[in-house]
Design an enzyme around this catalytic site. Structure first.
Site, short mmCIF file in Angstrom:
data_model
loop_
_atom_site.label_atom_id
_atom_site.label_comp_id
_atom_site.label_asym_id
_atom_site.label_seq_id
_atom_site.Cartn_x
_atom_site.Cartn_y
_atom_site.Cartn_z
N ASP A 148 0.83 -1.21 0.00
CA ASP A 148 0.00 0.00 0.00
C ASP A 148 0.86 1.26 0.00
OD1 ASP A 148 -2.47 1.31 0.16
OD2 ASP A 148 -3.22 -0.09 1.66
N ASP A 203 -9.79 3.77 -3.76
CA ASP A 203 -10.52 2.59 -3.29
C ASP A 203 -11.94 2.47 -3.85
OD1 ASP A 203 -8.25 2.30 -1.86
OD2 ASP A 203 -9.22 2.15 0.10
C1 GLA Z 1 -5.84 1.35 1.15
C2 GLA Z 1 -5.98 0.37 -0.01
C3 GLA Z 1 -7.14 -0.58 0.27
C4 GLA Z 1 -6.90 -1.32 1.56
C5 GLA Z 1 -6.69 -0.33 2.70
C6 GLA Z 1 -6.25 -0.99 3.98
O1 GLA Z 1 -6.90 2.21 1.24
O2 GLA Z 1 -6.19 1.06 -1.21
O3 GLA Z 1 -7.31 -1.49 -0.80
O4 GLA Z 1 -5.79 -2.16 1.42
O5 GLA Z 1 -5.66 0.62 2.34
O6 GLA Z 1 -6.04 -0.07 4.98
#
Ligand code: GLA
Length: 388
Positions: A148, A203
């Protein structure tokens, strides 16, 4: 001069060895990831229950191989030696034992961490500990690392992800490297030799048409994928984020359309629903072999938007052996009638047999126009095969 030569010699072997493990993702990876439904609320018990459900539902058989523990498996701090460790209350058996369990059940073991100092949920990130962490992951039997981008400070994305790639390579265990940098620095331009897949967006959420930066619906994400197709191929895939198929914010139709279009996009198929409670309807989407075959087509060419128009979009994907996948998507809030003169689809050459992949029916050939009703937010998905 002599010193410079010695320095060069010392540096060369490292950079020559620096590479990703090749050939780990000839087709987009498929599996299940904990984040979309469970957030950081994961545990050994939950992961084992999910593994059982993936087997009994036929999902594993359909190709969902990786089980990925997303954010929240870590303890709040590293141990005294700086090792990354799991939260013993959530994972009493430890990560190695969980990896063994998953392997025994025929799965591959995926894990999430972060290129910054902390993960997005506030657990220790990998920055500055990459080589030590990679060795830990290798020793646990990890097969897939989603990395990430929270708390990255002023770090350079390409350099940071290269460091982890090199650390994984040095640790010696082939691990699929999934960059989760949200598309901020256009990883499709530089990540081909670093990872096997890279996120192209922020996301996803279980919504058809939400446009919040931290919670995007699939329609919005789909539109942002236009033009990226030329960057994807075997072992280096665009990742428009995980599946929301079967999650409460989508209707059955919206889940089916989302799945169809993700297959056209050659997206990694990471289911994000609670497989233990999956309805039969949702199962028919996620385990439709003929639709999955579009995603997993060995030619490895991502599909593209051929045409867009209020009420209809046409998406096409070239497949192996001269086949094509064609998807008509009704992007409007009303049902539409779609009429298609196949000769207008300029990428087609000659006559094709047509199979409707959701009806699982052969419906004739491209000699006849197609006329059909498509519900609001729904798709019609065809596989076209050259008529002999
Ligand atoms: C980010 C990523 C997500 C997930 C969250 C976990 O937002 O884009 O897909 O992995 O972190 O905290």
């Amino acid at each position: 001069m002599k010193r410079i030569t010695i320095l060069l010699i010392l540096c060369l072997p490292v950079s020559a060895a620096a590479q990703k493990f090749k050939g780990l993702a000839p087709t987009p990876p498929m599996g299940w990831n904990s984040w979309n439904t469970f957030g950081a609320g994961i545990s050994e018990k939950l992961i084992k229950e999910m593994a059982e459900a993936l087997i009994s539902s036929g999902m594993q058989q359909a190709g969902y191989t990786y089980i990925v523990l997303d954010d929240g498996w870590e303890a709040g701090d590293r141990d005294k030696q700086g090792n990354i460790i799991c939260d013993q209350r959530k994972f009493p058996g430890g990560m190695k034992a969980l990896g063994d369990y998953l392997h025994e059940k025929g799965f591959k073991f995926g894990i999430h961490n972060c290129a910054g100092t902390k993960t997005c949920a506030g657990y220790p990130g990998g920055r500055g500990n990459e080589f030590q962490d990679a060795r830990a992951y290798a020793s646990w039997g990890v097969d897939y690392l989603k990395y990430d981008w929270c708390s990255h400070g002023s770090a350079n994305a390409e350099e940071t992800y290269k460091t982890m790639r090199d650390a994984l390579y040095a640790a010696g265990r082939p691990i699929v490297f999934s960059l989760c940098e949200w598309g901020n620095n256009k990883p499709w331009l530089w990540a081909k030799d670093i990872g096997h897949l890279w996120r192209t967006t922020g996301d996803i959420t279980d919504c058809y048409d939400c446009q919040d930066v931290y919670a995007m619906g699939w329609k919005f994400i789909l539109a942002s994928q236009v033009g990226l197709e030329k960057y994807a191929g075997p072992d280096h895939w665009n990742d428009p984020d995980m599946l929301e198929v079967g999650n409460p914010g989508l209707s059955f139709i919206e889940s089916r359309a989302h799945f169809s279009l993700w297959c056209i996009l050659a997206a990694p198929l990471m289911a994000g629903n609670d497989v233990r409670k999956m309805s039969d309807e949702v199962k028919t989407i996620l385990t439709n072999n003929e639709v999955i075959a579009i995603d997993q087509d060995p030619l490895g060419k991502q599909g593209y938007q051929f045409m867009t128009h209020p009420g209809k979009e046409i998406w096409a994907r070239e497949l192996s052996d001269g086949d094509w996948a064609v998807c008509f998507f009704n992007n409007s809030d009303n049902p539409v009638k779609i009429r298609v003169k196949w000769t207008h689809l300029s990428f087609l050459k000659g006559t094709y047999k047509i199979r409707d992949l959701w009806q699982k029916k052969d419906i004739g050939t491209t000699r006849d126009d197609f006329i059909g009703d498509v519900d609001s937010h729904d798709v019609v998905l065809f596989r076209l095969t050259p008529a002999k």
